[in-house]
Scaffold this active site. Structure first.
Site, PDB file in Angstrom:
ATOM      1  N   ASN A 217       0.835  -1.200   0.000  1.00 29.29           N
ATOM      2  CA  ASN A 217       0.000   0.000   0.000  1.00 29.29           C
ATOM      3  C   ASN A 217       0.867   1.245   0.000  1.00 29.29           C
ATOM      4  OD1 ASN A 217      -2.608  -0.982   0.113  1.00 29.29           O
ATOM      5  ND2 ASN A 217      -2.556  -1.252   2.314  1.00 29.29           N
ATOM      6  N   LYS A 296      10.675 -17.582  -8.218  1.00 31.04           N
ATOM      7  CA  LYS A 296      10.260 -16.465  -9.063  1.00 31.04           C
ATOM      8  C   LYS A 296       9.404 -16.961 -10.244  1.00 31.04           C
ATOM      9  CE  LYS A 296      11.947 -12.657 -11.829  1.00 31.04           C
ATOM     10  NZ  LYS A 296      13.053 -12.123 -12.608  1.00 31.04           N
ATOM     11  N   PRO A 314      -7.165 -10.768   7.321  1.00 29.49           N
ATOM     12  CA  PRO A 314      -8.040 -10.542   8.473  1.00 29.49           C
ATOM     13  C   PRO A 314      -8.123  -9.050   8.784  1.00 29.49           C
ATOM     14  CG  PRO A 314      -5.900 -11.413   9.159  1.00 29.49           C
ATOM     15  CD  PRO A 314      -5.937 -11.489   7.658  1.00 29.49           C
ATOM     16  N   ASP A 315      -9.255  -8.614   9.292  1.00 31.67           N
ATOM     17  CA  ASP A 315      -9.379  -7.220   9.738  1.00 31.67           C
ATOM     18  C   ASP A 315      -8.843  -7.154  11.174  1.00 31.67           C
ATOM     19  OD1 ASP A 315     -10.195  -4.728  10.731  1.00 31.67           O
ATOM     20  OD2 ASP A 315     -11.824  -4.635   9.273  1.00 31.67           O
TER      21      ASP A 315
HETATM   22  N1  CTP Z   1      -7.215  -2.392   9.216  1.00 34.50           N
HETATM   23  C1  CTP Z   1      -6.866  -3.584   9.827  1.00 34.50           C
HETATM   24  N2  CTP Z   1      -6.815  -4.732   9.108  1.00 34.50           N
HETATM   25  C2  CTP Z   1      -7.139  -4.748   7.797  1.00 34.50           C
HETATM   26  C3  CTP Z   1      -7.522  -3.560   7.144  1.00 34.50           C
HETATM   27  C4  CTP Z   1      -7.544  -2.382   7.888  1.00 34.50           C
HETATM   28  O1  CTP Z   1      -6.560  -3.565  11.007  1.00 34.50           O
HETATM   29  N3  CTP Z   1      -7.077  -5.876   7.124  1.00 34.50           N
HETATM   30  C5  CTP Z   1      -7.315  -1.162  10.013  1.00 34.50           C
HETATM   31  C6  CTP Z   1      -6.419  -0.033   9.588  1.00 34.50           C
HETATM   32  O2  CTP Z   1      -5.197  -0.055  10.317  1.00 34.50           O
HETATM   33  C7  CTP Z   1      -7.250   1.192   9.936  1.00 34.50           C
HETATM   34  C8  CTP Z   1      -8.674   0.729   9.735  1.00 34.50           C
HETATM   35  O3  CTP Z   1      -8.628  -0.689   9.849  1.00 34.50           O
HETATM   36  O4  CTP Z   1      -7.128   1.550  11.296  1.00 34.50           O
HETATM   37  C9  CTP Z   1      -9.294   1.118   8.413  1.00 34.50           C
HETATM   38  O5  CTP Z   1      -8.427   0.804   7.354  1.00 34.50           O
HETATM   39  P1  CTP Z   1      -8.822   1.178   5.844  1.00 34.50           P
HETATM   40  O6  CTP Z   1      -7.779   0.635   4.944  1.00 34.50           O
HETATM   41  O7  CTP Z   1      -9.164   2.621   5.755  1.00 34.50           O
HETATM   42  O8  CTP Z   1     -10.192   0.428   5.653  1.00 34.50           O
HETATM   43  P2  CTP Z   1     -10.572  -1.030   5.276  1.00 34.50           P
HETATM   44  O9  CTP Z   1     -10.947  -1.764   6.504  1.00 34.50           O
HETATM   45  O10 CTP Z   1      -9.498  -1.636   4.441  1.00 34.50           O
HETATM   46  O11 CTP Z   1     -11.888  -0.792   4.434  1.00 34.50           O
HETATM   47  P3  CTP Z   1     -12.067  -0.268   2.903  1.00 34.50           P
HETATM   48  O12 CTP Z   1     -10.963  -0.898   2.115  1.00 34.50           O
HETATM   49  O13 CTP Z   1     -13.406  -0.753   2.554  1.00 34.50           O
HETATM   50  O14 CTP Z   1     -11.999   1.223   2.946  1.00 34.50           O
END
Ligand code: CTP
Length: 408
Positions: A217, A296, A314-315
């Site tokens: 990212n 590779k 995972p979130d």
């Molecule tokens: N985050 C996380 N784990 C993930 C994705 C995000 O812990 N797999 C956390 C990020 O560190 C941030 C928050 O969730 O604090 C939101 O991250 P963001 O990238 O803005 O959102 P997403 O959850 O990825 O949602 P979207 O892509 O739909 O905007």
């Protein structure tokens, strides 16, 4: 940023080769908005001249208790009283072994030691930056003196390690000017996070496709690192879990380097068990290749890209926040939202979805890699704008906002 505006620092130099660093320190304190009054011992004058320090501080340097010049705007021939009364802090850098031994015994046979003894204990803090050979530093006499000076209310900073002027290597180097400046700024910062263990994730994650390629990212990690610094200044014990970024670790902050979202998840879950605040500033990659290739991937001559399957990561924030609710709110979670438009609506939705009390929104493309940002804080009560500013400035504001929201 001007971090020491309005502060008057008495910079004391005792004898030691580290006096050469005091010149740079004096300059940088002034750049940060402080006024600096230099006081030197006779031994310090063997290493650096008063002329240099007068030029850098823009004030006459005092070296003798018999100096009859006006000091602190008073003509009473008592520089040891006048110079200390106007100080917000006295910083002795370098503080030699001999000078510390002297302070410990309350001896006062030169201007600097006399001034330290004569300072109002409750109003003028005394900070020492020791500098000496490693054997002198490790000697039980010195260590005993350090302990006693601390017990007497003096702040004795730690020392650096490395090559010493004498050719030996070890502990005892004076901290670098920028480290000393940081310590002064930290000293003056209200300790709104004292007693808290703040866990921060920062930077991007890197998801390997094969041993030479991956997806990641756009995140420099600067905001998360600035928050780590601000939380440490505010008195917290801080642990930073950082994705692949080349930023230096803020002083006093513990750092764990991770690469992928799964690495980050493992570290954060472990550390979240003892943390009291979690700030999720990392830009975690949403997907990873389902099966990274062990070798590779080569072009096969067909002109077609290889087929690639992805799985969702995972979130991490949502998981930790849900665990925190199960621990009856012992861990206060703060999320970030990197959006490209509709910041308020997106941030509100994301706050609900992640189950966090506070969510910090920012427009990603306006800030990625830059030193500035603008934040929108969203909680159950509404929203607060933190207008565009330097990331460290915003981080300090955010830390204050978080501290206000922590349960008593
Ligand atoms: N985050 C996380 N784990 C993930 C994705 C995000 O812990 N797999 C956390 C990020 O560190 C941030 C928050 O969730 O604090 C939101 O991250 P963001 O990238 O803005 O959102 P997403 O959850 O990825 O949602 P979207 O892509 O739909 O905007």
């Amino acid at each position: 940023m001007i971090d020491l505006a309005g502060k008057h620092i008495v910079l004391g130099l005792s004898g030691g080769i580290a006096c050469y660093k005091a010149a740079e320190l004096c300059r940088s304190l002034i750049k940060q908005g402080a006024t600096v009054q230099v006081v030197m011992t006779e031994a310090a004058e063997q290493f650096i001249t008063a002329v240099t320090l007068q030029a850098l501080s823009g004030r006459p340097v005092f070296t003798s208790q018999w100096d009859a010049r006006t000091s602190g705007g008073v003509d009473n021939n008592m520089p040891h009283i006048n110079l200390s009364r106007e100080a917000d802090a006295i910083l002795i850098a370098p503080a030699s072994a001999d000078f510390m031994a002297k302070l410990l015994h309350g001896r006062a046979d030169d201007l600097l030691s006399l001034m330290c003894l004569a300072r109002p204990l409750d109003k003028v803090p005394l900070i020492l930056a020791p500098a000496m050979n490693r054997e002198m530093w490790a000697h039980p006499a010195t260590q005993r003196n350090v302990e006693q000076l601390r017990a007497d209310g003096t702040m004795v900073l730690d020392v650096g390690a490395g090559d010493q002027a004498c050719g030996e290597t070890g502990d005892g180097r004076m901290l670098e000017p920028e480290e000393l400046q940081y310590e002064l700024v930290r000293f003056f910062t209200p300790k709104v996070l004292a007693g808290q263990h703040v866990l921060i994730s920062a930077g991007p994650t890197y998801e390997a496709i094969d041993p030479v390629r991956g997806i990641t990212n756009l995140s420099s990690g600067k905001m998360g690192f600035a928050i780590a610094r601000a939380a440490h200044e505010a008195g917290a014990h801080v642990t930073l879990v950082a994705g692949p970024v080349a930023l230096p670790t803020p002083r006093g902050v513990g750092r764990i380097n991770v690469k992928s979202a799964l690495n980050m998840q493992k570290s954060l879950h472990l550390l979240a068990q003892t943390a009291t605040v979690f700030i999720s500033a990392a830009a975690v990659a949403d997907w990873r290749p389902a099966v990274p290739a062990s070798q590779k991937i080569k072009k096969d001559g067909s002109g077609q890209p290889p087929a690639m399957a992805f799985v969702e990561n995972p979130d991490i924030l949502a998981e930790i926040a849900s665990g925190a609710r199960a621990r009856s709110g012992l861990l206060y979670c703060v999320g970030f939202a990197a959006e490209s438009q509709d910041l308020l609506a997106q941030a509100q939705k994301k706050r609900e979805r992640k189950g966090v009390p506070l969510l910090v929104g920012n427009i990603g493309p306006d800030t990625f890699g830059q030193d500035e940002n603008a934040l929108l804080l969203v909680d159950a009560q509404g929203s607060t704008d933190l207008p565009r500013a330097d990331k460290l400035h915003l981080a300090r504001q955010l830390v204050a906002e978080i501290a206000r929201r922590l349960p008593a």
